[in-house]
Design a protein around this motif. Structure first.
Motif, PDB file in Angstrom:
ATOM      1  N   SER A 111      12.575  52.197  18.087  1.00 46.24           N
ATOM      2  CA  SER A 111      12.968  51.040  17.274  1.00 46.24           C
ATOM      3  C   SER A 111      12.122  49.821  17.628  1.00 46.24           C
ATOM      4  O   SER A 111      11.681  49.657  18.774  1.00 46.24           O
ATOM      5  N   ASP A 112      11.917  48.971  16.602  1.00 49.82           N
ATOM      6  CA  ASP A 112      11.215  47.720  16.879  1.00 49.82           C
ATOM      7  C   ASP A 112      12.192  46.605  17.278  1.00 49.82           C
ATOM      8  O   ASP A 112      11.791  45.483  17.540  1.00 49.82           O
ATOM      9  N   LEU A 135       8.566  46.324  24.532  1.00 50.74           N
ATOM     10  CA  LEU A 135       8.107  46.415  23.130  1.00 50.74           C
ATOM     11  C   LEU A 135       6.766  45.707  22.950  1.00 50.74           C
ATOM     12  O   LEU A 135       5.932  46.135  22.146  1.00 50.74           O
TER      13      LEU A 135
END
Length: 198
Positions: free
Chosen positions: A153-154, A128
């Motif tokens: 998604s974060d 990420l």
């Protein structure tokens, strides 16, 4: 010489003859017993040697078979260790790819896993932090070809590499090790052919 002396001499002579006959008979009997005993001893010896030879041959064959099985197990164990070592090296190599190649690899994995519907992709915390700016758009384009969408998604997944792809309650772990583990037998067969030419 009186008649009595003659009678005693005859009796003595008969007694000696009888003793000699008995002794001769006893000696003959002893020879027969000894001969029979030697014959039985020879037969017992031959029988013992045959059985002993068969037993030794069987023990030898069993020992050879056990040694052969042990060697095959050791060779198989060695081959599996080498294959697992290669798999570990492949995972390490994939993890250490330059960022652009690494995320292109993830995109190719996403092509295999994309499905209809709305999906969410979870990356590792490390990934990420280094995700390229066009990655989410590329993943979504891949999802559209499969008739769905994928949102990156974060929130990080508890994995070291690859991604986890969720479609509702269905979750697919696409980390490198998980993919290799899921297809371990095929990966081992392929690695064995490459390493050992079988």
């Amino acid at each position: 010489m009186s008649g009595l002396d003659e009678i005693l001499n005859v009796i003595s002579e008969q007694q000696k003859n009888e003793e000699n006959r008995i002794m001769q008979s006893a000696e003959n009997k002893v020879r027969e017993i000894k001969k029979e005993a030697e014959k039985k001893a020879d037969e017992a010896y031959e029988d013992y040697m045959k059985k002993s030879s068969r037993r030794c041959k069987l023990d030898y064959e069993n020992s050879c078979s056990a040694a052969d099985s042990s060697a095959k197990r050791a060779l198989l164990s060695f081959k599996l260790e080498q294959i697992d070592s290669v798999i570990d090296k492949v995972v390490d190599k994939l993890r250490s790819l330059p960022d652009a190649e690494y995320f292109k690899t993830l995109e190719r994995l996403a092509e295999r896993s994309a499905d209809k519907g709305d999906g969410v992709m979870y990356l590792s915390k490390k990934d990420l932090a280094r995700v390229p700016s066009d990655f989410a758009a590329n993943i979504n384009a891949i999802a559209k070809k499969a008739g769905g969408t994928i949102t990156v998604s974060d929130k990080p997944a508890d994995i070291q590499d690859g991604f986890v792809l969720e479609y509702g309650k269905i979750s697919e772990n696409c980390s490198f090790r998980s993919i290799l583990e899921a297809d371990r037998d095929n990966v081992r067969d392929l690695a064995a052919r490459e390493l050992f030419g079988r």
